[in-house]
Write a protein that holds these residues in place. Structure first.
Motif, short mmCIF file in Angstrom:
data_model
loop_
_atom_site.label_atom_id
_atom_site.label_comp_id
_atom_site.label_asym_id
_atom_site.label_seq_id
_atom_site.Cartn_x
_atom_site.Cartn_y
_atom_site.Cartn_z
N GLU A 81 37.96 -20.02 14.94
CA GLU A 81 36.68 -20.34 14.30
C GLU A 81 35.68 -20.91 15.29
OE1 GLU A 81 37.99 -21.28 9.67
OE2 GLU A 81 37.80 -22.94 11.10
N CYS A 139 36.21 -9.58 20.92
CA CYS A 139 36.61 -8.23 20.51
C CYS A 139 38.12 -8.20 20.33
CB CYS A 139 36.15 -7.25 21.60
SG CYS A 139 36.85 -5.60 21.51
N ASP A 164 45.13 -10.99 6.96
CA ASP A 164 44.18 -11.51 5.98
C ASP A 164 43.18 -12.45 6.65
OD1 ASP A 164 45.44 -10.10 4.01
OD2 ASP A 164 46.62 -11.79 3.27
N ARG A 165 43.67 -13.24 7.59
CA ARG A 165 42.80 -14.16 8.31
C ARG A 165 41.78 -13.41 9.17
NH1 ARG A 165 42.12 -19.50 6.92
NH2 ARG A 165 44.10 -20.42 6.35
N ASP A 185 40.27 -10.62 8.73
CA ASP A 185 39.13 -10.14 7.95
C ASP A 185 38.13 -11.26 7.65
OD1 ASP A 185 40.12 -7.55 7.91
OD2 ASP A 185 41.28 -7.90 6.08
N ALA A 186 38.61 -12.50 7.69
CA ALA A 186 37.73 -13.64 7.41
C ALA A 186 36.94 -14.08 8.64
CB ALA A 186 38.54 -14.82 6.88
N PHE A 187 37.37 -13.64 9.83
CA PHE A 187 36.66 -14.01 11.06
C PHE A 187 35.54 -13.00 11.30
CE2 PHE A 187 41.01 -15.69 12.40
CZ PHE A 187 40.71 -17.00 12.06
N GLU A 188 34.39 -13.25 10.70
CA GLU A 188 33.30 -12.30 10.74
C GLU A 188 32.68 -12.17 12.13
OE1 GLU A 188 30.54 -13.36 7.71
OE2 GLU A 188 31.94 -12.90 6.07
N HIS A 189 32.94 -13.16 13.02
CA HIS A 189 32.37 -13.10 14.36
C HIS A 189 33.20 -12.26 15.32
CE1 HIS A 189 35.35 -16.22 14.38
NE2 HIS A 189 35.16 -16.56 15.64
N GLN A 239 34.61 -8.67 16.63
CA GLN A 239 34.51 -7.21 16.57
C GLN A 239 35.94 -6.68 16.49
OE1 GLN A 239 32.43 -5.63 19.97
NE2 GLN A 239 31.17 -7.46 20.17
#
Length: 287
Positions: free
Chosen positions: A223, A230, A247-248, A250-254, A256
């Protein structure tokens, strides 16, 4: 024209670290970190394609041609500290990272804890370490103590040819790997012994971790990554055995995220050109 490599060595205060380098000074500075029980040769098929990059791939302590740590075991943060000392030796105040598996985890720890020093981080089929919660700490420490006491009685296998060592790696590895890919790693991981060949790897690397980060610890590092990051995810790699990690991700939107069909060592297998193209685009975007 593909880049060619040369050997490098670093005399750190506590250990000698070996590695391979591609590219010329003036290119984007990148330190590359291999996976557990592998070595710098893991990047042999992607590094030559990374034009404009000065890539230094390390044999992390205990691996490949590097020295071994004292009898205190290994940790992710010890390895990360060695990476920083190499960066200091190179005079790189800021640099990018490339990591596979364990090397990807170390990259995440460095990028999350020292964001001011990291230009960007590319990670291949690895992101967060195995975790356990505080209540598990006594059992985990007990496993480490018991295994440490047994370590002295274990002997490394001796092979009468490098070809047999390659076969052993293919058949006995923790993840599937082709013979060609195993050959790249084994060549750098063997040493002559008693008329045959045995592994250079420090036996201490086989010990269980005395302590593991909690899930919250591990997540906090990812985070806190502020540099471009990337992740190349192998669709048949090790991370797909751990759905809680996926699952985690997909939650890290930053992050690539690039998902590619292939196994854990896809950067050394048939998918290497595709991985190299992703890495080249990523590092070009940082320049």
């Amino acid at each position: 024209m593909p880049l060619t490599s040369h050997e490098v060595r670093f005399s750190l205060p506590h250990i000698e670290v070996a590695g391979k380098a591609w590219g010329e000074p003036g290119g984007l500075p990148v330190i590359a970190l291999h996976g557990w029980l592998d070595n710098a040769a893991t990047f042999d098929r992607v590094a030559p394609a990374l034009e404009g990059v000065h890539l230094v791939a390390l044999d992390l302590p205990g691996h490949g041609l590097s020295g071994h740590m004292p009898a205190t075991g290994y940790s992710l943060w010890q390895q990360a500290a060695s990476v920083l000392q190499v960066a200091e030796d190179l005079g790189w105040e800021r640099f990018a990272l490339l990591g596979h598996s364990m090397g990807a985890i170390i990259s995440g720890i460095l990028a999350g804890s020292l964001p001011e020093r990291i230009i960007g981080a590319a990670m291949i089929d690895g992101l967060m370490p195995f975790t356990s919660e505080a209540d598990d700490a006594p059992r985990q420490m007990a496993r480490f103590f018991k295994s440490s006491l047994q370590l002295g009685s274990k002997r490394k296998p001796i092979y009468d040819s490098a070809d047999k060592a390659i076969s052993a790696r293919v058949l006995g590895g923790t993840t599937p790997i082709s013979r060609e890919a195993a050959g790249c790693l084994v060549e750098r991981g063997l040493m002559p012994h008693d008329g045959g060949w045995t592994w250079r790897t420090d036996p201490q690397l086989m010990l269980p971790s005395p302590l593991r980060l909690t899930q919250r610890h591990a997540v906090s590092f990812i985070e806190n990554i502020s540099a471009p990051a990337c992740l190349v995810l192998a669709n048949q790699g090790v991370m797909h055995k751990h759905p809680e990690v996926l699952d985690r991700i997909d939650a890290f939107e930053h992050l690539q995220v690039h998902r590619i069909d292939g196994g854990h060592h896809l950067h050394l297998e048939a998918q290497a050109p595709e991985v190299a193209a992703i890495l080249k685009d990523f590092y070009t975007s940082l320049s």
